[in-house]
Design a protein around this motif. Structure first.
Motif, PDB file in Angstrom:
ATOM      1  N   LEU A 234       0.834  -1.193   0.000  1.00 25.57           N
ATOM      2  CA  LEU A 234       0.000   0.000   0.000  1.00 25.57           C
ATOM      3  C   LEU A 234       0.875   1.251   0.000  1.00 25.57           C
ATOM      4  O   LEU A 234       1.808   1.372   0.786  1.00 25.57           O
ATOM      5  N   GLY A 235       0.591   2.192  -0.902  1.00 30.62           N
ATOM      6  CA  GLY A 235       1.353   3.431  -0.981  1.00 30.62           C
ATOM      7  C   GLY A 235       2.563   3.369  -1.888  1.00 30.62           C
ATOM      8  O   GLY A 235       3.244   4.393  -2.079  1.00 30.62           O
ATOM      9  N   ALA A 236       2.848   2.199  -2.469  1.00 24.55           N
ATOM     10  CA  ALA A 236       3.976   2.091  -3.387  1.00 24.55           C
ATOM     11  C   ALA A 236       3.770   3.017  -4.587  1.00 24.55           C
ATOM     12  O   ALA A 236       2.673   3.084  -5.147  1.00 24.55           O
ATOM     13  N   VAL A 237       4.827   3.746  -4.974  1.00 23.09           N
ATOM     14  CA  VAL A 237       4.778   4.645  -6.126  1.00 23.09           C
ATOM     15  C   VAL A 237       5.507   3.958  -7.275  1.00 23.09           C
ATOM     16  O   VAL A 237       6.739   3.937  -7.334  1.00 23.09           O
ATOM     17  N   GLN A 238       4.742   3.361  -8.149  1.00 24.26           N
ATOM     18  CA  GLN A 238       5.290   2.653  -9.300  1.00 24.26           C
ATOM     19  C   GLN A 238       5.382   3.615 -10.482  1.00 24.26           C
ATOM     20  O   GLN A 238       4.543   4.517 -10.623  1.00 24.26           O
ATOM     21  N   ALA A 241       6.010   2.594 -17.970  1.00 20.60           N
ATOM     22  CA  ALA A 241       6.873   2.962 -19.090  1.00 20.60           C
ATOM     23  C   ALA A 241       6.706   4.410 -19.526  1.00 20.60           C
ATOM     24  O   ALA A 241       7.628   4.998 -20.092  1.00 20.60           O
ATOM     25  N   ASP A 242       5.541   5.017 -19.253  1.00 22.20           N
ATOM     26  CA  ASP A 242       5.340   6.406 -19.658  1.00 22.20           C
ATOM     27  C   ASP A 242       6.014   7.406 -18.720  1.00 22.20           C
ATOM     28  O   ASP A 242       5.978   8.617 -18.964  1.00 22.20           O
ATOM     29  N   GLY A 243       6.600   6.928 -17.607  1.00 21.57           N
ATOM     30  CA  GLY A 243       7.323   7.805 -16.700  1.00 21.57           C
ATOM     31  C   GLY A 243       6.460   8.587 -15.739  1.00 21.57           C
ATOM     32  O   GLY A 243       6.968   9.422 -14.985  1.00 21.57           O
ATOM     33  N   GLN A 244       5.137   8.330 -15.726  1.00 20.44           N
ATOM     34  CA  GLN A 244       4.219   9.049 -14.842  1.00 20.44           C
ATOM     35  C   GLN A 244       3.953   8.209 -13.583  1.00 20.44           C
ATOM     36  O   GLN A 244       3.572   7.046 -13.676  1.00 20.44           O
ATOM     37  N   PRO A 245       4.107   8.782 -12.384  1.00 15.92           N
ATOM     38  CA  PRO A 245       3.945   7.997 -11.155  1.00 15.92           C
ATOM     39  C   PRO A 245       2.509   7.509 -10.947  1.00 15.92           C
ATOM     40  O   PRO A 245       1.545   8.167 -11.331  1.00 15.92           O
ATOM     41  N   LEU A 246       2.396   6.366 -10.299  1.00 17.49           N
ATOM     42  CA  LEU A 246       1.122   5.761  -9.926  1.00 17.49           C
ATOM     43  C   LEU A 246       1.229   5.352  -8.463  1.00 17.49           C
ATOM     44  O   LEU A 246       2.120   4.576  -8.096  1.00 17.49           O
ATOM     45  N   ILE A 247       0.339   5.872  -7.612  1.00 20.13           N
ATOM     46  CA  ILE A 247       0.350   5.544  -6.191  1.00 20.13           C
ATOM     47  C   ILE A 247      -0.690   4.463  -5.935  1.00 20.13           C
ATOM     48  O   ILE A 247      -1.887   4.660  -6.179  1.00 20.13           O
TER      49      ILE A 247
END
Length: 286
Positions: A234-238, A241-247
């Motif tokens: 939970l809370g991982a910032v992946q 490939a587009d370089g945009q963060p996902l929380i």
């Protein structure tokens, strides 16, 4: 034993049954799920005399309408919204009496995204792996509510809380989140980390219970290879490939193949983050 069934007159865009989640199954690929703001659900349950772990409803953006077959005590928590029992208005954050046959209407929130509803006795759908939570990623638990659904109620276990004052915290459109780097921050250039901590991102419209997608400065990688799937928390910032963060939020997958640049300490504020909400990151010591 379950009691009467609440009739769903209007389910809204996304209303789900949620409790505090199904912890302890990540080794089998099952995320915790549960309410996006556990404290809000716990409060709603305390207000109606339920155990904090009882199942309630998480209501997203468009509100909902329910008809009660028997008299009940309910409580709505979360962001500010209008609540009505028949023609009588009620308050967010206070227990409300619903007469037998009455309709409870929860309007779309005035700000933020979500409200939580507890009913005395709890929503008594069948538990799966020890939880009644709807997991929108794996499909475990009951499906999202639809118009015409019937929700079984449990027997009330305690009296409602004696509450005289209602305080609803304002919802911010600017979030500042604490981010701890790792485990794969070394897969990104020093310039990428400067961008991560030095620029503002916005919550994307395609966000959901799985994760809050962000738009803003692209994070260039220092390592171009592929990464075997690793555990996700939970809370991982992946960073895809587009370089945009996902929380990742409550319904996150338990593994993922894109590098995780860091982990957010507390994702609860994202439960009310509408598209366009701004997000900035800072380190634990910043």
């Amino acid at each position: 034993m379950t009691g009467p069934e609440v009739e769903v007159l209007r389910a809204g865009a996304l209303t789900t049954v949620q409790d505090l989640g199904r912890a302890g199954w990540a080794h089998l690929g099952v995320p915790r799920s549960g309410a996006l703001d556990p404290a809000a659900l716990r409060l709603a349950n305390r207000l109606v005399g339920n155990p904090e772990s009882a199942a309630g409803l998480e209501i997203t953006l468009t509100g909902c309408e329910l008809r009660f077959p028997r008299a009940a005590t309910v409580a709505v928590t979360g962001t500010a919204t209008a609540v009505r029992v028949g023609r009588r208005f009620g308050d967010v954050g206070r227990p409300l009496s619903v007469p037998a046959g009455a309709v409870l209407r929860i309007d779309p929130p005035r700000e933020g995204l979500r409200n939580w509803l507890a009913v005395g006795g709890g929503i008594a759908v069948e538990p799966v792996l020890g939880s009644r939570a709807t997991d929108t990623l794996s499909g475990l638990g009951p499906p999202p509510l639809r118009d015409g659904d019937l929700l079984p109620l449990g027997a009330p276990t305690g009296p409602p809380a004696p509450v005289d004052i209602t305080v609803v915290a304002p919802t911010s459109t600017e979030l500042r989140l604490t981010l701890r780097l790792g485990p794969r921050d070394d897969w990104f250039t020093p310039g990428a980390l400067d961008r991560l901590f030095g620029t503002t991102y916005a919550v994307s419209p395609v966000s959901n219970r799985v994760g809050a997608r962000l738009t803003g400065a692209v994070l260039p990688r220092a390592v171009a290879g592929e990464l075997p799937s690793e555990g996700i928390v939970l809370g991982a910032v992946q960073v895809p490939a587009d370089g945009q963060p996902l929380i990742f939020l409550a319904d996150h997958p338990t593994t993922g193949g894109y590098p995780v640049v860091g982990v957010v300490d507390d994702v609860t504020p994202l439960a009310q983050a509408r598209p366009g909400t701004t997000v900035t990151f800072h380190g634990p010591q910043r």
